[in-house]
Design an enzyme around this catalytic site. Sequence first.
Site, PDB file in Angstrom:
ATOM      1  N   SER A 131       0.831  -1.204   0.000  1.00  0.00           N
ATOM      2  CA  SER A 131       0.000   0.000   0.000  1.00  0.00           C
ATOM      3  C   SER A 131       0.871   1.263   0.000  1.00  0.00           C
ATOM      4  CB  SER A 131      -0.965  -0.048   1.191  1.00  0.00           C
ATOM      5  OG  SER A 131      -1.947   0.960   1.106  1.00  0.00           O
ATOM      6  N   ASP A 195      -9.852  -4.731  -4.256  1.00  0.00           N
ATOM      7  CA  ASP A 195      -9.264  -3.738  -3.352  1.00  0.00           C
ATOM      8  C   ASP A 195     -10.146  -2.487  -3.331  1.00  0.00           C
ATOM      9  OD1 ASP A 195      -7.633  -1.892  -1.978  1.00  0.00           O
ATOM     10  OD2 ASP A 195      -5.811  -2.825  -2.748  1.00  0.00           O
ATOM     11  N   HIS A 240      -7.877  -5.339   0.015  1.00  0.00           N
ATOM     12  CA  HIS A 240      -6.650  -4.625   0.373  1.00  0.00           C
ATOM     13  C   HIS A 240      -5.888  -5.468   1.385  1.00  0.00           C
ATOM     14  CE1 HIS A 240      -4.180  -1.102   0.124  1.00  0.00           C
ATOM     15  NE2 HIS A 240      -4.182  -0.942   1.448  1.00  0.00           N
TER      16      HIS A 240
END
Length: 266
Positions: A131, A195, A240
């Site tokens: 991320s 995600d 995610h």
Amino acid sequence: MPSAIIQPTAAHTATVIFAHGLGDEGESWRAAISGDYDYRKPGELTIPAHLPHVKWIFPDAPVQAVTANFGTRMPSWFDITNLPLQPGQNSNKVFEDDESMKNGAQIIHDLVQAEVKAGIPESRIVVGGFSQGGALALVTGLGGKDWRTKSSGDESKLAGIVVLSGWVPLREKFKSRISPHAKSIPVLWGHGTADAVIYHKVGEDSVELLQDQLGIVRHSAHDQLGTPGISFRSYERMGHASCKKEMEDLTTFLRSIIPQQQTQNL
């Protein structure tokens, strides 16, 4: 800078530096890579067992105010003004703070240089992240001196870069700050199709930018991992997060670019 560490169990000939995501800590990814809470079959090797010569470093980001979270102070590699990142919005607006981005990149660069001083050449060092940490890995690995607060020293050419659920930050400045080695560095980019924090299309658009504006090759999903350019892997229904297949691809990628037998330069 505090870091969680996985020490090699064989002769140390390579290092992976992996940056966590926003609000997290290095220990979380140390546990994930170590296999503390995965779904391996009985007798199945952990990632470090596949790579016994590799030292893993999971640094903790500095605690700072994050605009996207209403100014709350939390572990963060740089300030970001908006989350989630959705398709289209990132093309017209700047969501990342340049100054704190440079500070974060300098932290990773200093860790790389510490490994070099300890005897591990840059060609045997991989920088990666998840991320926000993945965005930082791109800046550190593909970017030149202008991404750091200290511009001294030679441009680094690392063994490779790992971007998990990340994106290209500060898009309008990325091209002007690119490293001369960017086209020759292998990149593994993994992203979940579900995600909802850094949308899959944001990852795809980021890879397209690197391909179209910088001339970095994008390989097909069937090409071998570990060759110069970007290997973009999509994981169906993954949010995610990470998954077993992504970790398997990570292991394959690392075994290709920093294999145990290549010790002649040490």
